[in-house]
Design an enzyme around this catalytic site. Structure first.
Site, short mmCIF file in Angstrom:
data_model
loop_
_atom_site.label_atom_id
_atom_site.label_comp_id
_atom_site.label_asym_id
_atom_site.label_seq_id
_atom_site.Cartn_x
_atom_site.Cartn_y
_atom_site.Cartn_z
N LEU A 1 48.34 45.57 36.23
CA LEU A 1 47.11 44.93 36.69
C LEU A 1 46.90 43.69 35.82
O LEU A 1 47.19 43.71 34.62
CB LEU A 1 45.90 45.86 36.54
CG LEU A 1 45.86 47.12 37.41
CD1 LEU A 1 44.64 47.96 37.05
CD2 LEU A 1 45.87 46.77 38.89
N ASP A 2 46.41 42.61 36.41
CA ASP A 2 46.11 41.42 35.62
C ASP A 2 45.10 41.77 34.52
O ASP A 2 44.33 42.72 34.65
CB ASP A 2 45.51 40.33 36.51
CG ASP A 2 46.50 39.83 37.55
OD1 ASP A 2 47.70 40.04 37.37
OD2 ASP A 2 46.04 39.23 38.55
N ARG A 3 45.09 40.97 33.48
CA ARG A 3 44.21 41.23 32.34
C ARG A 3 42.75 41.44 32.77
O ARG A 3 42.08 42.37 32.31
CB ARG A 3 44.27 40.07 31.34
CG ARG A 3 43.39 40.26 30.12
CD ARG A 3 43.43 39.06 29.20
NE ARG A 3 42.91 37.87 29.87
CZ ARG A 3 42.91 36.66 29.31
NH1 ARG A 3 43.42 36.48 28.11
NH2 ARG A 3 42.42 35.63 29.97
N THR B 1 41.59 42.20 35.76
CA THR B 1 41.42 43.13 36.88
C THR B 1 41.28 44.53 36.32
O THR B 1 42.08 44.95 35.49
CB THR B 1 42.61 43.07 37.84
OG1 THR B 1 42.72 41.75 38.39
CG2 THR B 1 42.44 44.06 38.99
N ARG C 1 45.21 37.79 44.61
CA ARG C 1 44.44 36.57 44.35
C ARG C 1 45.05 35.38 45.08
O ARG C 1 44.33 34.56 45.69
CB ARG C 1 44.39 36.33 42.85
CG ARG C 1 43.71 37.46 42.08
CD ARG C 1 44.05 37.46 40.61
NE ARG C 1 43.57 36.27 39.94
CZ ARG C 1 43.95 35.90 38.73
NH1 ARG C 1 44.86 36.62 38.06
NH2 ARG C 1 43.47 34.81 38.19
#
Length: 354
Positions: free
Chosen positions: A154-156, A158, A254
């Site tokens: 997961l992105d930082r 998110t 995104r």
């Protein structure tokens, strides 16, 4: 030659016996560091270190990281056969585990936590916290690339559900299930504007941005990517969407939502206008919403899969996080959402099954 070679990791130089691998370039004008990272499942930093150590050659000549490779070029990599094991500095943070056994764990990742070590984040990642907790983590190729136990990311900024493998067997089977698309990953996203139709399948290739290397973009020749999106609730200036991953590319949700004209509220990299997209007569309302967004309004809300060892069905959910509730309430024009313990359930998010 193709395969899964052992990759050198860690901060020091290479040592030990050498393992020579040769790869043939099939994509025209691809940068060497990107090509090497993709082929060996390395970070760009690790690939750059091999190049700087003059371990990457073509026709006997050491190459530079920025070298553009022509189709048909044979690239040889001199890898250490026995790299020293990577040592992770233990870190400590409170984590909420929603499922755990001897084979795997699923946690509700908080926003702001990087998943695995990389440039700028060597000692403060989820991997470091898991090491500090004493959690067993799978080894294999992922560990050699600096990502022990990490099956997906997961992105930082998110938040939400993330599965971690404790054993090599669990890791291999979970990775295979993700590749076969039998692991269901569902996200809640608040986006600017409105979907033209629902549900919609967004299929567009994703590649690294040619000028801004930290960003991704839809581009011809990029990696195949599919995202499924469906409307849950429509508000004045935004939609709450239920988003399901068909593939798992970097920043995929995104990038894809921005590509179809519905960027995620609060996304600093892919919003492309944010509140300025709203008509001037409603600009004040949109700006209030934007001010209430501390980060991108994207949350991994549901995760389901077949347990890789026991075969049991695992289905988990995570509610909309506290830090994003004011923005959701503002978007919906419903102050009751601030007091609602289960806002996604209240809005019918988990009742959907697209």
């Amino acid at each position: 030659m193709a395969g899964r070679p052992r990759a050198a990791t860690g901060e020091g130089g290479a040592g030990g016996r050498a393992l020579n691998l040769t790869f043939c370039v099939i994509v025209q004008s691809e940068r060497l560091d990107k090509f090497l990272a993709d082929q060996l499942a390395l970070s760009r930093t690790q690939a750059g270190r091999l190049i700087a150590d003059k371990r990457v050659t073509a026709r006997g000549t050491a190459l530079r990281a920025s070298a553009l490779l022509e189709r048909g070029t044979e690239v040889t990599v001199d890898l250490p056969d026995e790299a020293p094991p990577r040592i992770y500095t233990p870190s400590h943070a409170d984590l909420n585990f929603v499922y755990e056994d001897e084979h795997l764990a699923v946690l509700d990742k908080p926003a702001g936590l990087v998943v695995h070590p990389g440039h700028g984040h060597w000692n403060d990642t989820l991997v470091n916290v898991l090491v500090g907790r004493g959690t067993d983590l799978s080894g294999g190729a992922a560990a050699e690339a600096g990502r022990p136990g990490i099956v997906h990311r997961l992105d930082r900024d998110t938040s939400g559900l993330l599965v971690v493998a404790k054993s090599d067997l669990a890791h291999r089977r979970l990775a295979g299930a993700i590749e076969r698309r039998t692991v269901k990953r569902v996200y809640a996203a608040l986006v600017w504007g409105h979907l033209r139709k629902s549900p919609v399948d967004i299929e567009a290739p994703i590649a690294r941005h040619p000028k801004e290397r930290k960003r991704m973009t839809v581009a011809e020749g990029g990696r195949h990517a599919v995202t499924h999106a469906a409307l849950v609730a429509r508000f004045a200036h935004s939609d709450l969407l239920r988003v399901r991953l068909g593939t798992g590319r970097t920043h995929q949700i995104r990038v894809h939502l921005a590509h179809v004209g519905c960027p995620i509220v609060g996304d600093r990299e892919y919003t492309f206008g944010g509140s300025r997209r709203v008509t001037p007569s409603s600009r004040n309302e949109a700006e209030r919403l934007e001010r209430l967004a501390p980060r991108q309004l994207l949350h991994a809300a549901a995760l389901s899969f077949t347990h890789p060892v026991t075969g049991a069905s695992v289905a988990l959910t995570s509610e909309w996080p506290e830090d994003l509730r004011p923005a959701l309430a503002e978007a919906a024009g419903d102050a009751n959402l601030l007091a609602e313990r289960n806002p996604l359930q209240y809005l019918g998010f988990f009742a959907s099954d697209d």
